[in-house]
Write a protein that holds these residues in place. Structure first.
Motif, short mmCIF file in Angstrom:
data_model
loop_
_atom_site.label_atom_id
_atom_site.label_comp_id
_atom_site.label_asym_id
_atom_site.label_seq_id
_atom_site.Cartn_x
_atom_site.Cartn_y
_atom_site.Cartn_z
N THR A 210 18.59 17.63 47.59
CA THR A 210 18.09 18.80 46.85
C THR A 210 18.22 20.07 47.70
O THR A 210 18.46 21.15 47.17
CB THR A 210 16.63 18.59 46.43
OG1 THR A 210 15.80 18.45 47.59
CG2 THR A 210 16.49 17.35 45.56
N GLU A 225 18.55 25.18 39.76
CA GLU A 225 17.56 24.58 38.88
C GLU A 225 16.65 23.65 39.70
O GLU A 225 16.98 23.26 40.83
CB GLU A 225 18.25 23.77 37.78
CG GLU A 225 19.13 24.59 36.85
CD GLU A 225 19.74 23.73 35.75
OE1 GLU A 225 18.98 23.01 35.08
OE2 GLU A 225 20.97 23.75 35.59
N LEU A 227 16.04 20.42 40.25
CA LEU A 227 16.65 19.12 40.01
C LEU A 227 16.22 18.12 41.07
O LEU A 227 16.11 18.46 42.25
CB LEU A 227 18.18 19.23 40.02
CG LEU A 227 18.82 20.16 38.98
CD1 LEU A 227 20.34 20.14 39.14
CD2 LEU A 227 18.42 19.75 37.57
N SER A 228 16.00 16.90 40.65
CA SER A 228 15.71 15.81 41.57
C SER A 228 17.02 15.26 42.11
O SER A 228 18.10 15.53 41.57
CB SER A 228 14.96 14.69 40.85
OG SER A 228 15.83 14.05 39.91
N ASP A 231 18.79 13.61 39.36
CA ASP A 231 19.41 14.55 38.44
C ASP A 231 20.75 15.04 38.97
O ASP A 231 21.75 15.10 38.24
CB ASP A 231 18.51 15.77 38.21
CG ASP A 231 17.21 15.44 37.51
OD1 ASP A 231 17.19 14.46 36.74
OD2 ASP A 231 16.22 16.16 37.74
N ARG A 235 24.35 14.27 37.12
CA ARG A 235 25.22 15.34 36.63
C ARG A 235 26.58 15.31 37.31
O ARG A 235 27.61 15.56 36.67
CB ARG A 235 24.54 16.69 36.85
CG ARG A 235 23.33 16.93 35.97
CD ARG A 235 22.86 18.38 36.07
NE ARG A 235 21.66 18.61 35.29
CZ ARG A 235 21.14 19.83 35.07
NH1 ARG A 235 21.74 20.90 35.60
NH2 ARG A 235 20.05 19.97 34.35
N ASP A 241 28.35 19.32 35.73
CA ASP A 241 27.73 20.41 36.48
C ASP A 241 28.53 20.62 37.77
O ASP A 241 28.50 19.79 38.67
CB ASP A 241 26.28 20.07 36.80
CG ASP A 241 25.49 21.25 37.37
OD1 ASP A 241 26.01 21.91 38.29
OD2 ASP A 241 24.36 21.47 36.92
N CYS A 244 26.48 20.55 41.05
CA CYS A 244 26.08 19.20 41.48
C CYS A 244 27.27 18.45 42.06
O CYS A 244 27.14 17.74 43.07
CB CYS A 244 25.49 18.43 40.30
SG CYS A 244 23.89 19.07 39.76
#
Length: 339
Positions: A210, A225, A227-228, A231, A235, A241, A244
């Motif tokens: 992260t 964003e 995001l974990s 996540d 993505r 994304d 990501c």
């Protein structure tokens, strides 16, 4: 202290466990050389201590008798009789718990020491080779992996047979990539921490993913964003994304650089094994990444590193296999650890 205990059987199996801050995984070994059976994952927080969790497992599996021995992989260094779990509220006296459980032997070992014990016993379908070389268990090996933290351990063969594990805290060494985008990322994270230093674990872990994502978003001039790690991985796997995807690329390349340093430090000519909770979820991205480029990039030792195998451990419960290997070795039945 190691106590005498018999080989596993259906009547008196061995109990193996892998206990983290979130989940406690249990299984039974019912024959010499056998793999864990009747595996059950319990939520650690739902049990007050190890004894309670063991009782819940045995009851849930309908096990009437008591195991003869137990080995549990745990997060953190095990240096004496008293142990406190790093990411949980459990604390115990190993000797007192052994007596209350009624087992002949209770051993707690570091989780990456357990992974190191597992390495010689991984089958072809337990690993995914990254590159063009297969591991050689007759030579020193290393295992590392990002999860909540970053674990590192080694395993050295002993003349005449057997192995010696080398657990350590290599995830806390300072991370110093050489140049380019990776160095810029680390410089940015140094500023974020405000201490001028960044450890490998600070970047190469679930929480580190992260942090890298926030850096990549900022470098692209876009807002990050909330995001974990899951996540970000999902993505990137879906290809939906760009930020990501770029984050995973930087993560894998930095991981390769770190793994190359571990290989050089430990002389891990038999192979560097990748484990932990993060990497199996992004296996296909890791295969396509610049991990091997990061691993072999070195101004003087590139040829040496090119010859070292790198593999991803895909076995679902390798720490249970390592716990079994510890019990096999210390019961004097090393010849039975072939499965």
């Amino acid at each position: 202290m190691t106590h005498a205990f018999p080989l596993p059987s259906a009547e008196r199996p061995w109990l193996v466990a892998d206990i983290g801050g979130t989940n406690a995984r249990f299984g039974l070994i019912t024959r010499p050389g056998g793999r864990a059976e009747r595996i059950l994952v319990l939520r650690t927080a739902e049990h007050r201590d190890l004894e309670s969790a063991v009782g819940a497992y045995l009851s849930g599996m309908g096990v009437a008798g008591r195991p003869s021995a137990m080995c549990a992989a745990v997060a953190g260094p095990v240096t004496g009789d008293h142990f406190r779990f790093t990411n949980g509220s459990w604390a115990l006296s190993i000797s007192e718990t052994r007596c209350r459980l009624g087992v002949d032997e209770l051993r707690l070992i570091n989780d990456f020491e357990a992974l190191a014990w597992s390495l010689p016993h991984l089958r072809d379908d337990d690993i995914l080779v990254l590159g063009d070389r297969r591991p050689d268990t007759a030579l020193p090996m290393a295992v590392l992996g990002p999860g909540t933290g970053l674990g590192v351990a080694g395993l050295v063969p002993v003349p005449g047979g057997g192995w010696v594990p080398l657990p350590g805290e290599g995830g806390h060494i300072l991370l110093r990539p050489g140049h380019g985008e990776d160095a810029e990322a680390i410089d940015a994270l140094r500023g974020e921490r405000g201490v001028g230093l960044v450890t490998a674990e600070h970047v190469l872990s679930g929480p580190g993913l992260t942090r890298l994502y926030r850096y990549v978003a900022g470098a692209h001039g876009e807002p990050a964003e909330a995001l974990s790690p899951a996540d970000i991985s999902a993505r990137a796997l879906a290809g939906t994304d760009q930020l990501c995807t770029a984050t995973i690329e930087v993560f894998c390349r930095l991981l390769g650089t770190f793994a190359g340093g571990v290989a050089l430090t430990m002389g891990a000519r038999g192979g560097v094994f990748l484990a932990g909770g993060v990497l199996p979820r992004i296996a296909e991205l890791l295969v396509r990444s610049e991990f091997r480029d990061g691993f072999t990039t070195n101004p003087t030792m590139a040829a040496y590193l090119h010859r070292i195998p790198t593999v991803l451990v895909t076995a679902p419960y390798p720490a249970l296999l390592g716990a079994r290997a510890w019990l096999e070795t210390h019961s004097g039945s090393e010849s039975a650890v072939a499965a």
